[in-house]
Design an enzyme around this catalytic site. Sequence first.
Site, PDB file in Angstrom:
ATOM      1  N   ASN A 152     -29.572  -2.832 -13.041  1.00  0.00           N
ATOM      2  CA  ASN A 152     -28.739  -1.534 -12.434  1.00  0.00           C
ATOM      3  C   ASN A 152     -29.769  -0.925 -11.287  1.00  0.00           C
ATOM      4  O   ASN A 152     -30.926  -0.890 -11.251  1.00  0.00           O
ATOM      5  CB  ASN A 152     -28.508  -0.474 -13.422  1.00  0.00           C
ATOM      6  CG  ASN A 152     -27.531  -1.207 -14.512  1.00  0.00           C
ATOM      7  OD1 ASN A 152     -27.051  -2.288 -14.211  1.00  0.00           O
ATOM      8  ND2 ASN A 152     -27.725  -0.551 -15.858  1.00  0.00           N
ATOM      9  N   VAL A 153     -28.882  -0.128 -10.290  1.00  0.00           N
ATOM     10  CA  VAL A 153     -29.678   0.370  -9.330  1.00  0.00           C
ATOM     11  C   VAL A 153     -29.350   1.925  -9.031  1.00  0.00           C
ATOM     12  O   VAL A 153     -29.799   2.606  -8.198  1.00  0.00           O
ATOM     13  CB  VAL A 153     -29.370  -0.236  -7.794  1.00  0.00           C
ATOM     14  CG1 VAL A 153     -29.724  -1.435  -7.816  1.00  0.00           C
ATOM     15  CG2 VAL A 153     -27.670   0.249  -7.560  1.00  0.00           C
ATOM     16  N   ASP A 154     -29.018   2.514 -10.484  1.00  0.00           N
ATOM     17  CA  ASP A 154     -28.484   3.788 -10.463  1.00  0.00           C
ATOM     18  C   ASP A 154     -29.688   4.798 -10.958  1.00  0.00           C
ATOM     19  O   ASP A 154     -29.686   5.986 -10.902  1.00  0.00           O
ATOM     20  CB  ASP A 154     -27.259   4.033 -11.310  1.00  0.00           C
ATOM     21  CG  ASP A 154     -27.550   3.252 -12.803  1.00  0.00           C
ATOM     22  OD1 ASP A 154     -28.730   3.297 -13.385  1.00  0.00           O
ATOM     23  OD2 ASP A 154     -26.439   2.654 -12.986  1.00  0.00           O
ATOM     24  N   HIS A 204     -33.511  -5.034  -9.318  1.00  0.00           N
ATOM     25  CA  HIS A 204     -32.860  -5.089  -7.931  1.00  0.00           C
ATOM     26  C   HIS A 204     -32.930  -3.794  -7.034  1.00  0.00           C
ATOM     27  O   HIS A 204     -32.155  -3.597  -6.290  1.00  0.00           O
ATOM     28  CB  HIS A 204     -31.089  -5.354  -8.087  1.00  0.00           C
ATOM     29  CG  HIS A 204     -30.850  -6.460  -8.973  1.00  0.00           C
ATOM     30  ND1 HIS A 204     -29.678  -6.960  -9.689  1.00  0.00           N
ATOM     31  CD2 HIS A 204     -31.609  -7.895  -8.707  1.00  0.00           C
ATOM     32  CE1 HIS A 204     -29.735  -7.921 -10.244  1.00  0.00           C
ATOM     33  NE2 HIS A 204     -30.764  -8.789  -9.669  1.00  0.00           N
ATOM     34  N   CYS A 221     -36.872   0.745   6.133  1.00  0.00           N
ATOM     35  CA  CYS A 221     -36.662   0.125   7.234  1.00  0.00           C
ATOM     36  C   CYS A 221     -36.968  -1.365   7.314  1.00  0.00           C
ATOM     37  O   CYS A 221     -38.017  -1.633   6.794  1.00  0.00           O
ATOM     38  CB  CYS A 221     -37.574   1.094   8.245  1.00  0.00           C
ATOM     39  SG  CYS A 221     -37.527   0.150   9.929  1.00  0.00           S
ATOM     40  N   CYS A 227     -40.243  -1.902  10.182  1.00  0.00           N
ATOM     41  CA  CYS A 227     -41.580  -1.403  10.027  1.00  0.00           C
ATOM     42  C   CYS A 227     -41.808  -1.340   8.578  1.00  0.00           C
ATOM     43  O   CYS A 227     -43.078  -1.301   8.266  1.00  0.00           O
ATOM     44  CB  CYS A 227     -41.792  -0.159  10.801  1.00  0.00           C
ATOM     45  SG  CYS A 227     -40.861   1.261   9.968  1.00  0.00           S
ATOM     46  N   CYS A 268     -34.204   4.280  11.938  1.00  0.00           N
ATOM     47  CA  CYS A 268     -35.503   4.654  11.498  1.00  0.00           C
ATOM     48  C   CYS A 268     -36.076   5.661  12.363  1.00  0.00           C
ATOM     49  O   CYS A 268     -36.214   5.322  13.665  1.00  0.00           O
ATOM     50  CB  CYS A 268     -36.385   3.275  10.981  1.00  0.00           C
ATOM     51  SG  CYS A 268     -37.984   3.836  10.576  1.00  0.00           S
ATOM     52  N   SER A 287     -22.974  -9.516 -18.197  1.00  0.00           N
ATOM     53  CA  SER A 287     -22.166 -10.732 -18.495  1.00  0.00           C
ATOM     54  C   SER A 287     -23.203 -11.927 -18.026  1.00  0.00           C
ATOM     55  O   SER A 287     -22.826 -13.117 -18.593  1.00  0.00           O
ATOM     56  CB  SER A 287     -21.270 -10.971 -17.373  1.00  0.00           C
ATOM     57  OG  SER A 287     -21.528 -10.781 -16.471  1.00  0.00           O
ATOM     58  N   LEU A 312     -21.311   0.145 -25.428  1.00  0.00           N
ATOM     59  CA  LEU A 312     -22.613   0.240 -25.745  1.00  0.00           C
ATOM     60  C   LEU A 312     -23.189   1.736 -26.280  1.00  0.00           C
ATOM     61  O   LEU A 312     -23.892   2.040 -26.808  1.00  0.00           O
ATOM     62  CB  LEU A 312     -23.494  -0.308 -24.530  1.00  0.00           C
ATOM     63  CG  LEU A 312     -23.853  -1.465 -24.399  1.00  0.00           C
ATOM     64  CD1 LEU A 312     -22.482  -2.452 -23.849  1.00  0.00           C
ATOM     65  CD2 LEU A 312     -24.921  -1.823 -23.430  1.00  0.00           C
TER      66      LEU A 312
END
Length: 275
Positions: free
Chosen positions: A95-97, A112, A120, A123, A171, A214, A256
Amino acid sequence: MAELARLVEGGDVAVLSGAGLSTESGIPDYRGPTSTVRTPMTFQVFTGDPAARQRYWARSHLGWRTIARAAPNAGHRAVAHLQDQGLLAGVITQNVDGLHQSAGARDVVELHGNLDRVVCLTCGDALAREELESRLTQANPGFDAHAATLNPDGDVELPDEQVRGFHIADCQTCHGGMLKPDVVFFGETVPAERVRACFRLVESARLLLVLGSSLTVMSGRRFVLRAAKLGIPVAIVNQGATRGDPYAALTVDGPLGVVLPELARRAAGRVGAGT
């Protein structure tokens, strides 16, 4: 539940979590019972198509508001409780949260990446997502689109007419470099050292506990395959079947937010009783 608690109470458990753990926090998954079919942004399209990059940042600018407000649910808190009880060898999340950390989990390996960081591609400079969001808001004072559907990678569905005219930010360190969320897009490779760290964690564990994934893509399934090859038991808690089920010593099909608090209560209770 009794068998799952017995497996976990032995400790040295490596946790591998997926998007299904965060659905009860209002963040959808790709393949769960409440998911909708969509094509996620790929690295190749993001870097190669300015119009696609504009669409992504316009949609993600809206979606980030929901991600930033999301709170850990009972499942996240249960994982943190298991760690506090000394039962976990470590946590790997797809997860990216950032909700594991918000719930109190420590030293989480973010396979991930995390949407709260921006990098950026020119650079390598990094900045907080809040800083970029402030710049995007200033650059788009008339942007008043409203999100209809949030996607697991933090963007939303928007019609093209609401995207036209959206100004993206470059950037400020190298003056013009391409900014990208510090997450692994589809078609992009997870950093090798991060993968090696995950393999080391799994290989040294007594049990691999998969939560809310999954295991459709190899990014997470490879750790199940490695555990099975080494004879390390695998337990899976998920809503619905997974591609790791044939390798699992135990599977639990259920929400869950219900299963994990009960697991934490039973496993911690047995440890406290010295059984």
